[in-house]
Scaffold this active site. Sequence first.
Site, short mmCIF file in Angstrom:
data_model
loop_
_atom_site.label_atom_id
_atom_site.label_comp_id
_atom_site.label_asym_id
_atom_site.label_seq_id
_atom_site.Cartn_x
_atom_site.Cartn_y
_atom_site.Cartn_z
N ASN A 10 65.29 -92.50 16.58
CA ASN A 10 66.55 -93.30 16.50
C ASN A 10 66.01 -94.50 17.06
OD1 ASN A 10 67.85 -95.23 15.40
ND2 ASN A 10 69.74 -94.09 14.89
N TRP A 11 65.02 -94.74 16.89
CA TRP A 11 64.82 -96.38 18.91
C TRP A 11 65.89 -97.16 18.04
CZ3 TRP A 11 58.76 -97.25 18.34
CH2 TRP A 11 57.92 -96.33 18.91
N LYS A 12 66.72 -97.42 17.37
CA LYS A 12 67.95 -98.67 17.13
C LYS A 12 66.93 -100.06 17.16
CE LYS A 12 71.31 -95.15 18.70
NZ LYS A 12 72.95 -94.68 18.37
N HIS A 93 74.51 -94.47 9.41
CA HIS A 93 74.60 -94.38 10.85
C HIS A 93 75.89 -95.22 11.23
CE1 HIS A 93 74.51 -95.15 15.15
NE2 HIS A 93 73.56 -94.11 15.01
N GLU A 95 77.13 -96.68 13.80
CA GLU A 95 76.40 -98.47 14.20
C GLU A 95 77.16 -99.56 11.66
OE1 GLU A 95 73.15 -97.68 16.24
OE2 GLU A 95 74.24 -96.66 17.87
N GLU A 162 77.28 -86.48 13.38
CA GLU A 162 77.40 -87.69 14.54
C GLU A 162 78.35 -88.25 15.37
OE1 GLU A 162 72.94 -89.63 16.25
OE2 GLU A 162 74.31 -90.89 14.68
N GLY A 168 76.09 -92.86 22.39
CA GLY A 168 75.12 -93.31 23.36
C GLY A 168 75.68 -93.22 24.06
N SER A 207 74.14 -88.47 21.94
CA SER A 207 73.23 -88.48 23.92
C SER A 207 73.48 -86.90 24.17
CB SER A 207 74.76 -88.26 24.57
OG SER A 207 75.57 -89.94 24.67
N GLY A 228 68.82 -91.46 20.21
CA GLY A 228 68.71 -92.64 20.24
C GLY A 228 67.91 -93.04 21.76
N GLY A 229 68.91 -92.97 22.71
CA GLY A 229 69.10 -93.39 23.37
C GLY A 229 67.49 -92.67 24.17
P1 PGA Z 1 72.40 -91.42 21.48
O1 PGA Z 1 72.28 -91.84 19.85
O2 PGA Z 1 71.03 -90.16 21.61
O3 PGA Z 1 71.69 -92.34 22.20
O4 PGA Z 1 73.41 -91.24 20.90
C1 PGA Z 1 71.98 -90.96 18.12
C2 PGA Z 1 71.99 -91.60 17.40
O5 PGA Z 1 73.41 -92.92 17.81
O6 PGA Z 1 71.74 -91.49 16.87
#
Ligand code: PGA
Length: 246
Positions: A10-12, A93, A95, A162, A168, A207, A228-229
Amino acid sequence: MMRQSLVIANWKLNGNLKLVDDMVSALASARCSADVVICPPAPYLAALETATQRLNIEVGGQNCSVYSSGAYTGEIAAEMLAEVGCKYVLLGHSERRALFAEDDMLIAKKVQLAQQAGLTAVLCVGETLQQREAGKTLDVVKAQLSEVLNDVDFNRLVVAYEPVWAIGTGETATPEQAQEVHAAIRQYVATFNTDAASKLALLYGGSVKPENAEILFAQDDIDGGLIGGASLNTDQFLAICSAVKG
Ligand code: PGA
């Protein structure tokens, strides 16, 4: 029970055409027993789809509209994602829930539209730190699932657990914490459909890094990850993909 192993990037709101190229080249020479899906920002979907055509990599959207078409400036329909080659879409998600006020009913409607368009919906669920500390984790997660599970195509569903406090933040759920919630999710899904529950791919996100991926993915009810990251770094993402049990 053999379940699909899956790692989703997930590149966001990150990445560019260079990352598309770099990631595709890196994955082309990698060995990975899991299915790999990359969800870039929408403008890069077509480039990524073209570049991955000969590889065993799927492409997914990060969101879709609750509408199919019409005067909704800025929205992207599930069918449009499908038309440009997406097989998956992330929905719900944290976010989107927190920053764009998406609630369970809206998310359930999006899941239906996505599935009707032929996409696999990756439904994200998870509790905040406050909810965990109040002992409400399982209640929160079940409430997030129930609206969707009432009317869903289980063949086109993946669930990602999650914990919001782990996204993050560099803080990861322990394998035991994650496994406990994953097992509870599977049990809860079984109250709707036993067979589907045993086949459902359940991903952990929050994470995930090369250092913790293997132990997380080794848990009985963890079938892969939503990253994500670490999915923005080719070395880290490849290391996570190869940590999946296979
Ligand atoms: P993260 O994000 O790996 O940066 O914690 C995961 C996500 O939001 O899907």
